[in-house]
Scaffold this active site. Structure first.
Site, PDB file in Angstrom:
ATOM      1  N   CYS A  93       4.662   7.732  24.347  1.00 52.16           N
ATOM      2  CA  CYS A  93       5.319   6.880  25.345  1.00 52.16           C
ATOM      3  C   CYS A  93       5.647   5.502  24.794  1.00 52.16           C
ATOM      4  CB  CYS A  93       4.421   6.708  26.564  1.00 52.16           C
ATOM      5  SG  CYS A  93       3.737   8.231  27.213  1.00 52.16           S
ATOM      6  N   GLN A 100      -7.758   1.895   4.880  1.00 50.21           N
ATOM      7  CA  GLN A 100      -8.523   1.463   6.045  1.00 50.21           C
ATOM      8  C   GLN A 100      -9.984   1.164   5.726  1.00 50.21           C
ATOM      9  OE1 GLN A 100      -7.757   0.518   8.984  1.00 50.21           O
ATOM     10  NE2 GLN A 100      -5.594   1.059   8.964  1.00 50.21           N
ATOM     11  N   ALA A 147      -3.688  -4.731   0.805  1.00 46.79           N
ATOM     12  CA  ALA A 147      -4.425  -5.980   1.006  1.00 46.79           C
ATOM     13  C   ALA A 147      -4.418  -6.444   2.450  1.00 46.79           C
ATOM     14  CB  ALA A 147      -3.855  -7.071   0.100  1.00 46.79           C
ATOM     15  N   HIS A 148      -3.319  -6.239   3.179  1.00 50.17           N
ATOM     16  CA  HIS A 148      -3.279  -6.785   4.536  1.00 50.17           C
ATOM     17  C   HIS A 148      -4.201  -6.039   5.496  1.00 50.17           C
ATOM     18  CE1 HIS A 148      -0.328  -3.514   5.107  1.00 50.17           C
ATOM     19  NE2 HIS A 148      -0.579  -3.619   6.380  1.00 50.17           N
ATOM     20  N   GLY A 200       0.810  -1.205   0.000  1.00 52.66           N
ATOM     21  CA  GLY A 200       0.000   0.000   0.000  1.00 52.66           C
ATOM     22  C   GLY A 200       0.845   1.257   0.000  1.00 52.66           C
ATOM     23  N   THR A 201       1.963   1.216   0.726  1.00 51.75           N
ATOM     24  CA  THR A 201       2.870   2.362   0.750  1.00 51.75           C
ATOM     25  C   THR A 201       3.426   2.638  -0.636  1.00 51.75           C
ATOM     26  OG1 THR A 201       3.492   2.055   3.065  1.00 51.75           O
ATOM     27  CG2 THR A 201       5.066   3.209   1.666  1.00 51.75           C
TER      28      THR A 201
END
Length: 460
Positions: free
Chosen positions: A320, A177, A195-196, A69-70
């Protein structure tokens, strides 16, 4: 062990597993070859493209499979900017885009381009009017996610698409998403997916480019995927990705309704069960499976470890939980509390029993973390000694600066001030958020010898 981090990676859908195993036997050959095995592989690739294009809402010849996707986002942004370089070098993005979009925007700026980040409201959504004002005559491309990956807020894609169309600017939508839950509203020019995120295998992305959009692929290319994604296609993974996308779409209506009820249960009961909690993101216009909340006086990393020990896999946007002291850019843009941040994203099939067990365990775990950190109980005013106090929290990470502030605020009279010295980037977000939650006044930030001085006025 309940897995509650589907927004990072959804479990492999059973249909994807079946399709992957079958394609390993049938789709191993080069789909560009004309012999029997190659033709068989080409048929599988074409069928996967047609199924994916139907789900996306585009023509098969407009859709390219990428390695992630990136990669789809980066290729889409660079190709659209290059294709419209004669128009100008201005790029518009929202302040809460996925890091892949923001990294591409930073690279564009480093190469001499200009970038405008459109701010969001406290729910994480852009205003269409503000988005429209960011568009200029030299705007080559605009980007807007369909839904936020950290807080689940849906963006006004249809309205933004109309504004971009009126301005003659193509709109790239990062739909990673939301794509498993339904098609993106029409009007976009480019679309990216992964896809993931919907239960397919990792390593498969989608890039759709509408016909008529000026697009110039960047970098070396070959004959694969119309020159937009060079290299041998991972055909078994592509087939599995397409099969799982079709499967989750068929289940989406019923599963969306069921998971939305479970998320509503979390949204309603967490603030009632755990004091000093802020639930963030739009309560209505949101993804059905995702909820994010932040807990005052809690170290996010410790809380995530405690939840993991109790059997719950969740994620966080809290500073954090990272090696840097920079809070999530999404929470920062929204202006909400970042400390003790928990993102729960339910995969398909999550049971109500698992959610109820999470709700039963959470209050004790949060209380235990707060006790270890020495967090204050409900504030009880103490006799005021001075009109102003200074808290030295230099070198201390979140949530310690806020805890120290909460401990001493009762030591100044109403109208008095507490100045917190902090070099933690998260303090810029969490101290104002604490003031809003506690109905105190955040006066502002002033320069200090080290870090910054955050001034708070006691109102009650």
């Amino acid at each position: 062990m309940p897995y509650f981090d589907a927004a990072s990676a959804a479990p492999l859908h059973p249909v994807a597993r079946q399709a992957l195993l079958a394609a390993l036997d049938e789709g191993w050959a080069d789909p560009a070859r004309l012999y029997r095995e190659g033709r068989r592989a080409r048929l599988l690739l074409d069928a996967a493209r047609e199924a994916s294009a139907e789900a996306v809402g585009c023509r098969p010849d407009e859709l390219t499979f990428t390695s992630s996707g990136t990669r789809a986002v980066h290729a889409g942004i660079s190709g659209a900017l290059a294709g419209r370089r004669r128009v100008g070098g201005h790029l518009v993005v929202s302040a809460v885009e996925h890091s892949s979009v923001l990294h591409a925007a930073a690279d564009h700026a480093d190469r001499g381009g200009s970038v405008t980040e459109v701010p969001v409201d406290r729910s994480g959504a852009v205003s269409p009017e503000t988005y429209a004002r960011a568009l200029r005559e030299d705007t080559a491309l605009a980007c807007l996610q369909s839904a936020n990956h950290e807080v689940g807020t849906l963006q006004p894609v249809a309205e933004a698409a109309g504004l971009c169309r009126d301005a003659g600017v193509p709109l790239l939508v990062d739909a990673a998403q939301s794509l498993g839950w339904g098609p993106v509203p029409d009007g976009w020019s480019l679309l990216a997916g992964s896809a993931h995120k919907w239960g397919g295998p990792a390593g498969v992305g989608l890039l759709a480019v509408r016909k008529g959009v000026r697009f110039a692929p960047q970098g070396p290319s070959d004959e694969r995927e119309s020159g937009r994604a060079p290299g041998f296609e991972n055909l078994p993974a592509i087939v599995a990705a397409a099969a799982s996308l079709r499967a989750v779409r068929a289940e989406a209506a019923a599963e969306s309704e069921r998971l939305r009820e479970l998320v509503d249960r979390i949204r309603g009961r967490v603030p009632a069960l755990v004091p000093d909690v802020e639930v963030v993101g739009d309560p209505v216009l949101r993804l059905p499976h995702l909820v994010t909340f932040s807990c005052l006086y809690v170290d996010g990393e410790t809380l995530l470890h405690e939840l993991d020990r109790a059997g719950f896999s969740v994620s966080s946007g809290s500073s954090c939980t990272s090696s840097t002291l920079t809070p999530s850019h999404v929470l920062k843009a929204m202006g909400v509390l970042s400390e003790g941040n928990v993102r729960v994203s339910l995969p398909s099939g999550t049971s109500g029993e698992d959610v109820d067990r999470f709700l039963a365990e959470l209050p004790g775990l949060v209380a235990g973390v707060r006790e270890k950190l020495g967090a204050p109980a409900a504030a009880v005013p103490s006799p005021a000694a001075r009109n102003s106090l200074v808290v030295d929290a230099l070198g201390k990470r979140c949530p310690i600066p806020v805890i120290e502030l909460a401990k001493v605020i009762g030591g100044v009279p109403v109208g008095g001030t507490v100045t917190v010295l902090s070099d933690d980037e998260a303090a810029r977000l969490d101290i104002p958020a604490w003031c809003e939650m506690r109905e105190q006044e955040y006066v502002g930030e002033e320069p200090a010898d080290r870090g910054s001085a955050h001034v708070v006025r006691r109102l009650s």
